[in-house]
Scaffold this motif. Structure first.
Motif: not given
Ligand code: F3S
Length: 415
Positions: A261-273
């Motif tokens: 998860a280098p980024t927030l987007e990566a942590a959420f697989h693109g779908d950031v709440p």
């Protein structure tokens, strides 16, 4: 579940009845969890199957029966290519004079530990195996017991393990297989809860507070922390332990820290709440307050090393205790792995701590041993949580410095 011909043969007894039982454990568990197949397992951390049985109401007769079963299986070896360690032996506290040291239980625990070593397990005897050499790489498939270590393996190391129990971890160790489900699969490692952190996390225990707060909300989900700096190893240890205490969390992401998860987007697989949960300075204070239930300031126990202390933590505690004396009537215990204590002995930290009246305890956990205490001060949210529930003690969770201050004063002196 689809089994290969070899796996089916093991299930049918081709390699003996114990491995057939192990295979059945994995297959039945996997089918219940929706797994389609068994996959190779690289690394295990299994808990010995006799922890603190006396505290659970076992009698010497049931313990003997249990050991007899294990002796039957003792010709087994861990699977080739699978690195296997074992967890804390809760009943090896016999170096300390407490009533919980039942002689039968201690003897059986030692017997089980020797059998495990013969089978090829590395006896780390710790709830924090990643501090003493079991450090799987990103993507390694693991079968770990100990909920705090499971979260650490998934979130900090980027390895992959579901939460295992004794039987499944032992089966995985002997067969070198695990059922494929849950966080072993990419699609189940997506963040489910965004935690926006504006609180300043100053102490290691503050990271435990963050985990304790988020675990309560996340439940079985995957919290993603945003706004925090990179934690130290000890801070990450507290975060992961607390997440698995107030909730059933298997992994979290720290954007920019968790390997995948280098980024927030990566942590959420693109779908950031869109709507994060906030962890503010006030939330931090409230989280401490939610666990403290002391009705007075006199204390009888200070327990450090939950999860088991690193050499760096022991060095810090020794520095705080240098030239001081733990108050009469107060038990200051620091729990750690025997390998770490070896380092503390060599560095002189053990001597400093013992000169001050403290003890370093190996291979154990006072709370899981149900050592009675009236009022405990601890730096571990996990220890505090379980000491309340399992020992019935009053607890104060606080930073290490405040814990040591309390140990020397014999009373809670405040943060
Ligand atoms: Fe380890 Fe005991 Fe804490 S097993 S994580 S020291 S409650």
């Amino acid at each position: 579940m689809q089994l290969t011909g070899d796996q089916r043969a093991i299930l049918d007894g081709a390699r003996g009845s114990y491995l057939a039982t192990c295979m059945r454990w994995l297959v039945e568990w996997g089918e219940a969890m929706g797994a389609r197949r068994l996959i190779p397992c690289d690394n295990t951390h299994a808990i010995l199957a006799a922890p603190n049985l006396m505290a659970r109401g076992a009698t010497p007769a049931t313990l003997e029966a249990f050991a007899a079963g294990l002796r039957q299986a003792s010709s087994q070896k861990t699977a080739a290519g699978c690195y296997c360690t074992i967890h804390t032996a809760f009943v090896t506290l016999d170096e300390v004079d407490v009533a919980q040291n039942d002689a039968t239980e201690v003897r059986l625990q030692r017997e089980v530990a020797a059998m495990a070593a013969d089978a090829g397990f590395i006896p780390t005897f710790t709830c924090a195996p990643y501090l003493v050499g079991n450090v799987p790489l990103k993507g390694e498939i693991c079968a770990w017991t100990e909920s705090s270590a499971v979260v650490y393996a998934n979130s900090i190391l980027g390895a992959r393990t579901t939460r295992h129990g004794s039987e499944s971890a032992i089966a995985a160790s002997l067969l070198g297989l695990v059922p494929e489900f849950g966080v072993l699969l990419d699609e189940n490692r997506r963040g489910t809860l965004l935690v926006e952190v504006s609180a300043t996390l100053e102490t290691t225990t503050d990271w435990g507070a963050l985990g304790y707060f988020a675990g309560r909300i996340a439940g079985l989900g995957i919290p993603v922390f945003h706004g925090v700096r990179r934690p130290t190893q000890d801070e990450a240890k507290q975060l992961c332990a607390a997440l698995a205490t107030s909730g059933g969390v298997t992994m979290c992401h720290i954007a920019g820290v968790t390997p995948e998860a280098p980024t927030l987007e990566a942590a959420f697989h693109g779908d950031v709440p869109q709507e994060p949960v906030a962890f503010t300075g006030r939330t931090l204070e409230a989280t401490y307050a939610s666990l403290r239930n002391h009705t007075g300031d006199e204390i009888d126990s200070v327990i450090l090393g939950c999860p088991h202390a690193s050499i760096r933590e022991i060095a810090g505690i020794a520095a705080l205790l240098k030239g001081k004396r733990v108050a009469d009537g107060v038990r200051l215990w620091i729990d750690t792995a025997r390998i770490t204590k070896g380092g503390a002995d060599a560095m002189g930290y053990t001597r400093t701590i013992e000169d001050a009246g403290g003890r370093i305890l190996c291979d154990t956990c006072p709370t899981n041993m149900r050592i009675p205490a009236r009022r405990i001060v601890t730096h571990g949210f996990k220890q505090a949580h379980y000491a309340r529930g399992m020992v019935g003690a009053e607890v104060i969770v606080a930073a290490t410095q405040a814990c040591v201050r309390a140990a020397v004063a014999g009373r809670w002196m405040g943060d």
